[in-house]
Design a protein around this motif. Structure first.
Motif, PDB file in Angstrom:
ATOM      1  N   THR A   1      14.630   8.712   4.404  1.00 54.34           N
ATOM      2  CA  THR A   1      14.165   7.401   2.746  1.00 54.34           C
ATOM      3  C   THR A   1      15.025   6.852   2.519  1.00 54.34           C
ATOM      4  OG1 THR A   1      13.234   9.812   1.996  1.00 54.34           O
ATOM      5  CG2 THR A   1      13.551   6.892   0.281  1.00 54.34           C
ATOM      6  N   HIS A   2      14.540   5.535   3.144  1.00 57.70           N
ATOM      7  CA  HIS A   2      15.032   3.551   3.108  1.00 57.70           C
ATOM      8  C   HIS A   2      16.426   3.918   4.116  1.00 57.70           C
ATOM      9  CE1 HIS A   2      13.946   3.521  -1.931  1.00 57.70           C
ATOM     10  NE2 HIS A   2      12.469   3.945  -1.043  1.00 57.70           N
TER      11      HIS A   2
ATOM     12  N   VAL B   1       2.934  12.780   8.857  1.00 64.82           N
ATOM     13  CA  VAL B   1       3.819  12.999   9.369  1.00 64.82           C
ATOM     14  C   VAL B   1       4.931  11.981   8.845  1.00 64.82           C
ATOM     15  CG1 VAL B   1       2.822  14.728  11.211  1.00 64.82           C
ATOM     16  CG2 VAL B   1       2.746  11.755  11.470  1.00 64.82           C
ATOM     17  N   HIS B   2       4.939  10.886   9.134  1.00 64.42           N
ATOM     18  CA  HIS B   2       5.674  10.105   8.160  1.00 64.42           C
ATOM     19  C   HIS B   2       5.690   8.605   7.889  1.00 64.42           C
ATOM     20  CE1 HIS B   2       4.768   6.410  11.416  1.00 64.42           C
ATOM     21  NE2 HIS B   2       4.014   7.656  11.229  1.00 64.42           N
ATOM     22  N   ARG B   3       6.120   8.454   6.879  1.00 63.33           N
ATOM     23  CA  ARG B   3       6.062   7.434   5.836  1.00 63.33           C
ATOM     24  C   ARG B   3       6.626   6.166   5.344  1.00 63.33           C
ATOM     25  NH1 ARG B   3       5.339  11.535   0.734  1.00 63.33           N
ATOM     26  NH2 ARG B   3       4.362  13.225   1.354  1.00 63.33           N
TER      27      ARG B   3
ATOM     28  N   VAL C   1       0.968   6.708  12.060  1.00 64.54           N
ATOM     29  CA  VAL C   1       0.168   7.782  12.459  1.00 64.54           C
ATOM     30  C   VAL C   1      -0.019   8.763  12.059  1.00 64.54           C
ATOM     31  CG1 VAL C   1       2.015   9.062  13.867  1.00 64.54           C
ATOM     32  CG2 VAL C   1      -0.540   9.464  14.839  1.00 64.54           C
ATOM     33  N   ILE C   2      -1.459   9.279  11.400  1.00 64.55           N
ATOM     34  CA  ILE C   2      -1.611  10.447  10.740  1.00 64.55           C
ATOM     35  C   ILE C   2      -2.530  11.571  11.506  1.00 64.55           C
ATOM     36  CG2 ILE C   2      -3.320  11.038   8.719  1.00 64.55           C
ATOM     37  CD1 ILE C   2      -2.196   7.339   8.849  1.00 64.55           C
ATOM     38  N   ALA C   3      -1.979  12.531  11.176  1.00 67.18           N
ATOM     39  CA  ALA C   3      -3.439  14.207  12.130  1.00 67.18           C
ATOM     40  C   ALA C   3      -4.898  14.517  11.100  1.00 67.18           C
ATOM     41  CB  ALA C   3      -2.136  14.600  12.556  1.00 67.18           C
ATOM     42  N   LYS C   4      -5.562  14.411  11.689  1.00 72.34           N
ATOM     43  CA  LYS C   4      -6.995  14.935  11.363  1.00 72.34           C
ATOM     44  C   LYS C   4      -6.759  17.070  10.834  1.00 72.34           C
ATOM     45  CE  LYS C   4      -9.601  11.203  13.024  1.00 72.34           C
ATOM     46  NZ  LYS C   4     -10.682  10.041  12.952  1.00 72.34           N
ATOM     47  N   ASN C   5      -6.189  17.312  11.704  1.00 67.82           N
ATOM     48  CA  ASN C   5      -6.382  18.465  11.858  1.00 67.82           C
ATOM     49  C   ASN C   5      -4.839  19.207  12.498  1.00 67.82           C
ATOM     50  OD1 ASN C   5      -6.061  19.044  15.020  1.00 67.82           O
ATOM     51  ND2 ASN C   5      -8.157  17.484  14.958  1.00 67.82           N
ATOM     52  N   ASP C   6      -5.245  20.273  12.210  1.00 71.12           N
ATOM     53  CA  ASP C   6      -4.022  21.272  11.913  1.00 71.12           C
ATOM     54  C   ASP C   6      -2.840  21.309  13.490  1.00 71.12           C
ATOM     55  OD1 ASP C   6      -2.467  22.294   9.842  1.00 71.12           O
ATOM     56  OD2 ASP C   6      -4.183  24.129  10.086  1.00 71.12           O
ATOM     57  N   ARG C   7      -3.400  21.038  14.425  1.00 69.12           N
ATOM     58  CA  ARG C   7      -3.231  21.344  15.954  1.00 69.12           C
ATOM     59  C   ARG C   7      -2.626  19.953  15.974  1.00 69.12           C
ATOM     60  NH1 ARG C   7      -4.308  23.833  20.906  1.00 69.12           N
ATOM     61  NH2 ARG C   7      -6.641  24.323  20.735  1.00 69.12           N
TER      62      ARG C   7
ATOM     63  N   LEU D   1       0.802  -1.355  -0.084  1.00 70.00           N
ATOM     64  CA  LEU D   1       0.050   0.065   0.037  1.00 70.00           C
ATOM     65  C   LEU D   1       1.032   1.000   0.106  1.00 70.00           C
ATOM     66  CD1 LEU D   1      -2.638   1.144   0.065  1.00 70.00           C
ATOM     67  CD2 LEU D   1      -2.825   1.373   2.525  1.00 70.00           C
ATOM     68  N   VAL D   2       0.879   2.085  -1.124  1.00 66.95           N
ATOM     69  CA  VAL D   2       1.455   3.024  -1.488  1.00 66.95           C
ATOM     70  C   VAL D   2       0.827   4.214  -0.535  1.00 66.95           C
ATOM     71  CG1 VAL D   2       1.932   5.196  -2.566  1.00 66.95           C
ATOM     72  CG2 VAL D   2       2.077   2.258  -3.593  1.00 66.95           C
TER      73      VAL D   2
END
Length: 330
Positions: free
Chosen positions: A248-249, A139-141, A151-157, A102-103
């Motif tokens: 990266t990598h 914020v990271h991949r 972890v992925i953010a849902k809002n600016d804060r 999954l990309v």
């Protein structure tokens, strides 16, 4: 960002003269400074009733600042109904256990079918706007063929708080990122640190290479031997790798740099193909079934950007890596 579309504030005594964007960032910390600068330039801010387009303009005590925050615009990538394995979710963030293949983010050659497309569909209206757009804050991949926790953010804060932790790489805070990897060979030192700068290869722009410090980005990986494989006459190892930086990598390149590339890594471990001949028939079949680098983001810990609570998550090895590990154990 909350539902409010218009905000006003009169500056107290003892303030200024100070930059408008800096003052606004203190007043409305749920909006990033870059987002506030964009709103100023878009004519959404007045000072004492007069529109201002200059984020660097000075304001002083007694100034009345009014801000209009337009509704977040729809994200450009389309939402897609893609099944997600969710480890945790609240109003501010979501933790995903990403499968291999999954990309994370749409890009050339992967305009759809990505984690971002899936998150837009799953989160819907709970995405309140990153930079004014209803999109998840990455914020990271993880590489396409690396599995594990994100972890992925849902809002600016939340995006600001998480991004600051990942930029700090856990040096002054509680951020924890640990990976499990199957590598060729057994490191002579069972615990160690790889400190080597990374940059795009001059010979192949799709690869990352170890380069002189002045040409690359500072990168540090800590590793620990967990188990030589198979027992008795090992040709591989199960390793735990912890990131002090997140390039990266990074793990793939650093492990190859010290002579222990990841099993299944055709980009950085192609010179070790003949090693597979030392494996038994069942072990070779398991490696062929894997079809990717044997790398899994197994542990993720961070401070919640709103509550300050430390959250830690662990992900077991997925079936393909676990199957190869069991085969190597004999």
């Amino acid at each position: 960002m909350n539902d409010e579309t218009q905000r006003e504030w009169t500056l107290e005594e003892g303030i200024g003269p100070e930059r408008l964007d800096r003052v606004m960032a203190r007043l409305w910390s749920d909006l990033s400074r870059s987002r506030l600068q964009a709103l100023i330039r878009d004519g959404q801010v007045t000072v004492n009733g007069v529109p201002t387009l200059d984020p660097s303009g000075k304001v002083a005590a007694g100034a009345r600042i009014a801000l209009v925050v337009p509704p977040a615009t729809p994200a450009e990538p389309m939402g897609e109904a893609i099944a997600l394995q969710i480890a945790y979710e609240d109003d501010d963030l979501i933790v995903i256990d990403k499968p291999a293949g999954l990309v994370v983010h749409p890009a050339a050659g992967h305009e759809s079918g990505t984690l971002v497309n899936a998150l837009i569909a799953h989160c819907g209206e709970s995405l309140s706007g990153i930079g004014g757009v209803k999109r998840p804050g990455i914020v990271h991949r993880l590489d396409k063929d690396t599995s594990g926790l994100l972890v992925i953010a849902k809002n600016d804060r939340a995006h600001q708080g998480l991004a600051a932790q990942f930029a700090d790489h856990g040096r002054t805070g509680p951020l924890e990122r640990a990976y499990l990897a199957l590598v060729w060979g057994v490191p002579q030192r069972h615990n160690g640190t790889v400190e080597a700068a990374l940059a795009r290869s001059l010979h192949n722009r799709e690869k990352i290479a170890v380069v002189p410090t002045e040409r690359g980005r500072y990168a540090i990986t800590h590793y620990e031997l967990i188990e030589p494989l198979p027992p008795g006459e090992p040709v591989a190892s199960l390793m735990r790798c912890e990131l002090e930086t997140g390039r990266t990598h990074q793990i793939r390149v650093h492990m190859a740099h010290i002579g222990h590339p990841l099993l299944g890594d055709l980009v950085y471990g192609s010179g070790f193909k003949t090693k597979a001949n030392r494996l038994g028939e069942a072990q070779q079949a398991a490696l062929k079934t894997l079809g990717r680098q044997a790398l899994h983001a197994a542990v993720l810990g961070f401070e919640h950007p709103r509550t300050g609570e430390f959250l830690q998550f662990e992900s077991p090895l997925p079936a393909d890596v676990a199957g190869l590990l069991e085969a190597l154990r004999g």
